[in-house]
Design an enzyme around this catalytic site. Sequence first.
Site, PDB file in Angstrom:
ATOM      1  N   ASP A 279      -2.031  -5.480   7.105  1.00 32.04           N
ATOM      2  CA  ASP A 279      -1.944  -6.576   8.066  1.00 32.04           C
ATOM      3  C   ASP A 279      -1.314  -6.184   9.404  1.00 32.04           C
ATOM      4  OD1 ASP A 279      -3.080  -8.520   6.406  1.00 32.04           O
ATOM      5  OD2 ASP A 279      -1.200  -8.736   5.317  1.00 32.04           O
TER       6      ASP A 279
ATOM      7  N   HIS B 240       5.386  -3.282   1.116  1.00 33.84           N
ATOM      8  CA  HIS B 240       4.386  -3.673   0.116  1.00 33.84           C
ATOM      9  C   HIS B 240       4.980  -3.520  -1.265  1.00 33.84           C
ATOM     10  CE1 HIS B 240       0.574  -3.932  -2.029  1.00 33.84           C
ATOM     11  NE2 HIS B 240       0.115  -4.497  -0.928  1.00 33.84           N
TER      12      HIS B 240
HETATM   13  N1  CMC Z   1      11.151  -6.021   6.813  1.00 32.74           N
HETATM   14  C1  CMC Z   1      12.440  -5.779   6.501  1.00 32.74           C
HETATM   15  N2  CMC Z   1      12.888  -5.532   5.253  1.00 32.74           N
HETATM   16  C2  CMC Z   1      11.975  -5.529   4.273  1.00 32.74           C
HETATM   17  C3  CMC Z   1      10.611  -5.777   4.515  1.00 32.74           C
HETATM   18  C4  CMC Z   1      10.219  -6.019   5.839  1.00 32.74           C
HETATM   19  N3  CMC Z   1       8.932  -6.271   6.118  1.00 32.74           N
HETATM   20  N4  CMC Z   1       9.924  -5.726   3.353  1.00 32.74           N
HETATM   21  C5  CMC Z   1      10.823  -5.462   2.400  1.00 32.74           C
HETATM   22  N5  CMC Z   1      12.079  -5.343   2.953  1.00 32.74           N
HETATM   23  C6  CMC Z   1      13.314  -5.017   2.236  1.00 32.74           C
HETATM   24  C7  CMC Z   1      13.836  -6.211   1.477  1.00 32.74           C
HETATM   25  O1  CMC Z   1      14.755  -6.966   2.245  1.00 32.74           O
HETATM   26  C8  CMC Z   1      14.471  -5.581   0.271  1.00 32.74           C
HETATM   27  O2  CMC Z   1      15.748  -5.112   0.661  1.00 32.74           O
HETATM   28  P1  CMC Z   1      16.960  -5.077  -0.430  1.00 32.74           P
HETATM   29  O3  CMC Z   1      16.503  -4.173  -1.534  1.00 32.74           O
HETATM   30  O4  CMC Z   1      18.122  -4.552   0.345  1.00 32.74           O
HETATM   31  O5  CMC Z   1      17.136  -6.502  -0.878  1.00 32.74           O
HETATM   32  C9  CMC Z   1      13.590  -4.363  -0.015  1.00 32.74           C
HETATM   33  O6  CMC Z   1      12.996  -4.037   1.249  1.00 32.74           O
HETATM   34  C10 CMC Z   1      12.493  -4.615  -1.039  1.00 32.74           C
HETATM   35  O7  CMC Z   1      11.783  -5.792  -0.640  1.00 32.74           O
HETATM   36  P2  CMC Z   1      11.294  -6.920  -1.642  1.00 32.74           P
HETATM   37  O8  CMC Z   1      11.107  -8.177  -0.871  1.00 32.74           O
HETATM   38  O9  CMC Z   1      12.220  -6.958  -2.827  1.00 32.74           O
HETATM   39  O10 CMC Z   1       9.919  -6.292  -2.081  1.00 32.74           O
HETATM   40  P3  CMC Z   1       8.674  -7.056  -2.689  1.00 32.74           P
HETATM   41  O11 CMC Z   1       7.861  -6.037  -3.358  1.00 32.74           O
HETATM   42  O12 CMC Z   1       9.122  -8.236  -3.493  1.00 32.74           O
HETATM   43  O13 CMC Z   1       7.923  -7.649  -1.389  1.00 32.74           O
HETATM   44  C11 CMC Z   1       6.492  -7.825   0.489  1.00 32.74           C
HETATM   45  C12 CMC Z   1       6.815  -7.042  -0.794  1.00 32.74           C
HETATM   46  C13 CMC Z   1       5.124  -7.375   1.011  1.00 32.74           C
HETATM   47  C14 CMC Z   1       6.418  -9.318   0.169  1.00 32.74           C
HETATM   48  C15 CMC Z   1       7.586  -7.556   1.546  1.00 32.74           C
HETATM   49  O14 CMC Z   1       7.614  -6.170   1.870  1.00 32.74           O
HETATM   50  C16 CMC Z   1       7.398  -8.399   2.813  1.00 32.74           C
HETATM   51  O15 CMC Z   1       7.857  -9.542   2.856  1.00 32.74           O
HETATM   52  N6  CMC Z   1       6.723  -7.834   3.874  1.00 32.74           N
HETATM   53  C17 CMC Z   1       6.397  -8.596   5.060  1.00 32.74           C
HETATM   54  C18 CMC Z   1       5.176  -9.494   4.798  1.00 32.74           C
HETATM   55  C19 CMC Z   1       3.890  -8.689   4.733  1.00 32.74           C
HETATM   56  O16 CMC Z   1       3.625  -7.846   5.570  1.00 32.74           O
HETATM   57  N7  CMC Z   1       3.051  -9.008   3.723  1.00 32.74           N
HETATM   58  C20 CMC Z   1       1.724  -8.418   3.584  1.00 32.74           C
HETATM   59  C21 CMC Z   1       1.588  -7.569   2.350  1.00 32.74           C
HETATM   60  S1  CMC Z   1       0.129  -6.525   2.374  1.00 32.74           S
HETATM   61  C22 CMC Z   1      -1.225  -7.609   2.378  1.00 32.74           C
HETATM   62  C23 CMC Z   1      -1.312  -8.462   1.172  1.00 32.74           C
HETATM   63  O17 CMC Z   1      -1.286  -7.983   0.040  1.00 32.74           O
HETATM   64  O18 CMC Z   1      -1.459  -9.670   1.337  1.00 32.74           O
END
Ligand code: CMC
Length: 427
Positions: free
Chosen positions: A362, A305
């Site tokens: 989720d 998140h």
């Molecule tokens: N699985 C594997 N690696 C992950 C995941 C994951 N679910 N989420 C983040 N990472 C890694 C990512 O690859 C990155 O690694 P690095 O720093 O080495 O590049 C690091 O963790 C930080 O991730 P980010 O994508 O830069 O973080 P963000 O804040 O931009 O994204 C997120 C947050 C929710 C989009 C992301 O964690 C994600 O894609 N999760 C899976 C989708 C999901 O479950 N979304 C629902 C969110 S909660 C409900 C809502 O608000 O809608």
Amino acid sequence: MGDTAKLSMAGADFDYPVIKGSVGPDVVDIRKLYGQTGMFTYDPGFTSTAACESALTFIDGDEGVLLHRGYAIGELAEHSTFMETSYLLLNGALPSQAELTDFSRTISRHTMLHEQLATFYRGFRRDAHPMAIMCGVVGALSAFYHDSTDIADPVHRKISSHRLIAKMPTIAAMAFKYSVGQPFVYPDNSLSYTGNFLRMTFGVPAEPYEVNPVVEQALDRIFILHADHEQNASTSTVRLAGSSGANPFACIAAGIACLWGPAHGGANEAALNMLREIGTPDKIPHYIERAKDKNDPFRLMGFGHRVYKNYDPRATVMQKTVREVFAALKVNDPVFEVALQLEEMALNDPYFIEKKLFPNVDFYSGVILSAIGFPTTMFTALFALARTVGWVAQWNEMISDPGQKIGRPRQLYTGPVERSYVPLSKR
Ligand code: CMC
């Protein structure tokens, strides 16, 4: 005189006021930055930018805290109802019994859709994704409810907010009915908000439908858990769309479109699909390795998140609710065991520990919704239904603010500098 933040640049100092909220990080007010320095701030993804002032929802992502108008989400999930939480979000205080009765009655009086909207559905393919239908039908509401689209009039704003909250279950249930080829079921205002939605979704005109109270309570709780979440992507979309003066139905349709993405509300559908694909606990290590592999686009859906760097408090309630629903319905989907083991393995893995990746709202919601009988394609539509109250509350807060301005970010331009046009014959 409050604190100031100092920016030193090219031998000059610039002071910017530091503004304090009631709780949470202070903000540096940089509104004069461009005028004084000719520079913008650069923050793609808004990781360090507060785009507005709000008194609705507070999140402390490090501690795993989520408050609506000061009340902890765990307490609301345990003691409140979706109607009461909706009132709280819209009005700022918990209602008295008379206020709650009046509010619930008002919402129930708006549950029907203009009859002509039923023909609108027939324009969609039967296999249309419910979110595609939701985007279209909610956007179209402005064509049917002109009489509440004067956003400068607080009465119009209130009526359109009530209409949106009330009609969303009817719209979502009709999207489901259309996909399975069953007749639409009209609302029954003697039922609760959530009971009525269950009946419109799973009932048929040929038989009486009895609402299962455990399922009703579980789904109502799921709605509470999704009601609002501060300035998330879809809420920010609603605010940005609304900042131009667009009508609320159009703004909420924009929010629905944004919510659909798998990084946001679409994750509940993606998470259950992923758990089913994993299928058995012995396959979990393979998927964990894939999630860690930078060359593989796969991510653990329902994990991680932007704000929570701790357990999402909504996921805690969700996990408990799975057990309640399974017990009430006497089901035991093996996918829950996969989810539990996947969570445990991920939470003990250095990659997830170091990046502070925890289950989010989720991760478990799909397991419950599936046990209740919803197809995965409906999951995000249910998220949209519940989030509508947050969207309209945030939209109202923004429009009521006399200092409200159109949202208009700037950019770091990296394209070509000005050059002369070359006629086609010379290229
Ligand atoms: N699985 C594997 N690696 C992950 C995941 C994951 N679910 N989420 C983040 N990472 C890694 C990512 O690859 C990155 O690694 P690095 O720093 O080495 O590049 C690091 O963790 C930080 O991730 P980010 O994508 O830069 O973080 P963000 O804040 O931009 O994204 C997120 C947050 C929710 C989009 C992301 O964690 C994600 O894609 N999760 C899976 C989708 C999901 O479950 N979304 C629902 C969110 S909660 C409900 C809502 O608000 O809608």
